[in-house]
Design an enzyme around this catalytic site. Structure first.
Site, PDB file in Angstrom:
ATOM      1  N   LYS A 195       0.893  -1.169   0.000  1.00 50.51           N
ATOM      2  CA  LYS A 195       0.000   0.000   0.000  1.00 50.51           C
ATOM      3  C   LYS A 195       0.925   1.212   0.000  1.00 50.51           C
ATOM      4  CE  LYS A 195      -4.125   1.834   0.251  1.00 50.51           C
ATOM      5  NZ  LYS A 195      -5.004   1.856  -0.921  1.00 50.51           N
ATOM      6  N   ASP A 227      -5.682  -3.255  -2.049  1.00 50.49           N
ATOM      7  CA  ASP A 227      -7.096  -3.128  -2.438  1.00 50.49           C
ATOM      8  C   ASP A 227      -7.315  -3.635  -3.860  1.00 50.49           C
ATOM      9  OD1 ASP A 227      -5.369  -0.973  -2.752  1.00 50.49           O
ATOM     10  OD2 ASP A 227      -6.951   0.514  -2.957  1.00 50.49           O
ATOM     11  N   ASP A 251      -1.966 -12.481   5.586  1.00 54.35           N
ATOM     12  CA  ASP A 251      -3.070 -13.095   6.332  1.00 54.35           C
ATOM     13  C   ASP A 251      -4.357 -12.978   5.502  1.00 54.35           C
ATOM     14  OD1 ASP A 251      -4.331 -14.285   8.396  1.00 54.35           O
ATOM     15  OD2 ASP A 251      -4.014 -12.701   9.870  1.00 54.35           O
ATOM     16  N   ASP A 255      -6.046 -16.193   2.762  1.00 49.90           N
ATOM     17  CA  ASP A 255      -7.407 -16.698   2.998  1.00 49.90           C
ATOM     18  C   ASP A 255      -8.282 -16.501   1.753  1.00 49.90           C
ATOM     19  OD1 ASP A 255      -6.781 -17.541   5.481  1.00 49.90           O
ATOM     20  OD2 ASP A 255      -8.412 -16.494   6.510  1.00 49.90           O
TER      21      ASP A 255
END
Ligand code: NAD
Length: 371
Positions: A195, A227, A251, A255
């Site tokens: 980011k 994003d 993390d 997922d």
């Protein structure tokens, strides 16, 4: 005498013991057909260790891990221990402690859409048809989960909390080299998640990894904002090969990769240190809702064992034969309950473990036929 390979086995809680039981079948077969001497010793960890010894990581378990060449973990935690203070929860006290203690900075999470399981992918056919095979390389022992200072202060409307995202350049360099080397073994594509339009720490990630990319001219390197990549993974996952992330972004992204590949019961992981010592465990948790029913999927646990053979013991043939057997079983249409659709038949946990053992023997016999 054959070389001894020592594994500390920590079944833990929930479905941990029943899926680990299936790995014992595989170890027995692999030892026999490859003349290996893999030996195992079991130790308590997590909620069951709290219940028995009042400590989620007993000293005996830590010593057993120290005395082994690799650790195979089931999973820890469950509803019974959810109300403990955060610092005593099994997930924090035992797992995060072990990762930090053994300096397991390198977390590898492969996810792919297996032939035979395409219908489980929540994406549209025209998207998943192009394939999905991603390795998420996540920095595991630094960043915002461990950064100091962190805390809570103030009062009433002026109460506030804070965490610190901190990365040293040497930490980024270490994990970046691993990700580039993995990309070279795969499709030579690496995407860094950051980011850097907003965060100082991400700017250092982007600059450091871009500099390192010059040492790997064969790898096609790019970066994406967190994003954007969460959208791209849904829109066009086949564009990705290796994804490199900080602890927090990894993390989230790992997922998301797990979800688009079908079932959490299929996903293994490895957390390694500089010496390729590591903890191998399924990406999912202890699944208390299905524990003890013999319906859990043992494949993530068996694939975690396969990663252990590959990365900690350098037993590549042995690891390949396990993975090929699983590929073939799924192509033949054998499924555990989490993989089946509607009225499809399914096999139970221990049947899946036995079937994988049989397929390993079959693969080995086929190999000998060819020779
Ligand atoms: P979970 O991964 O345990 O379960 C989520 C869903 O996935 C459940 O419906 C479960 O039945 C299913 N599932 C998971 N693994 C499966 C398998 N092998 N086969 C078939 N279905 C499977 O996540 P949760 O419910 O959020 O967490 C349960 C407990 O596990 C919590 O205490 C959590 O803190 C802990 N946890 C532990 C670890 C770990 O040990 N590394 C990781 C995540 C969660």
């Amino acid at each position: 005498m054959f070389k001894k390979y020592k594994i500390a086995i920590l079944p833990g809680d929930g479905i941990g013991p029943e899926v680990i039981k299936q790995v014992y079948k595989i170890i027995y077969i692999i030892n026999k057909i490859f003349n290996l001497n893999i030996i195992t010793k079991e130790y308590k960890i997590g909620g069951i260790a709290i219940d028995n010894i009042d400590n989620s990581l007993p000293l005996n378990t830590l010593l057993g891990c120290l005395n082994s060449n690799a650790i195979l973990l089931g999973s820890v935690g469950g509803n019974k221990w959810n109300n403990l203070p955060l610092k005593n929860k099994p997930e924090i006290k035992s797992l995060l402690f072990l990762r930090k203690y053994f300096k397991l900075f390198n977390n590898l999470r492969p996810s792919k859409l297996y032939s035979g399981l395409e219908d489980l992918c929540p994406l549209k056919k025209e998207i998943y048809i192009k394939g999905l095979n991603i390795l998420c390389v996540r920095e595991l022992i630094s960043g915002i989960y461990f950064g100091k200072p962190k805390g809570n202060n103030g009062y009433k409307k002026l109460e506030y909390s804070f965490d610190t995202e901190i990365y040293y350049k040497f930490e980024i360099e270490k994990i970046a080299h691993i990700a580039f080397k993995k990309a070279l073994e795969r499709k030579c594509k690496l995407t860094l998640v950051d980011k850097s339009n907003v965060l100082e720490s991400s700017m250092l990630w982007k600059k450091t990894v871009s500099d390192i990319s010059k040492l790997y001219p064969k790898v096609n390197f790019n970066h994406m904002y967190i994003d954007n990549i969460t959208m791209q993974l849904i829109k066009n996952p086949s564009q990705f090969d290796v994804i490199l992330c900080s602890n927090l972004f990894g993390d989230i992204i790992s997922d998301e990769c797990a979800m688009i590949s079908g079932s959490i019961g299929m996903l293994p992981s490895a957390s390694l240190n500089d010496n390729n010592f590591g903890i191998y465990e399924p990406a999912g948790g202890s699944a208390p809702d299905i524990a003890g029913k013999n319906i859990s999927n043992p494949i993530a646990q068996i694939l975690s064992f396969s990663m252990l053979l590959r990365y900690s013991f350098n037993l590549i043939k042995e690891s390949n034969i396990i993975e090929n057997s699983i590929n073939n079983i799924l192509k033949f249409g054998y499924k555990t309950k989490d993989l089946k659709l509607n009225s499809e038949k399914f096999i139970n946990t221990s049947e899946m473990g036995s079937l994988i053992s049989c397929f390993i023997i079959k693969e080995k016999l086929n190999e000998q036929d060819i020779i």
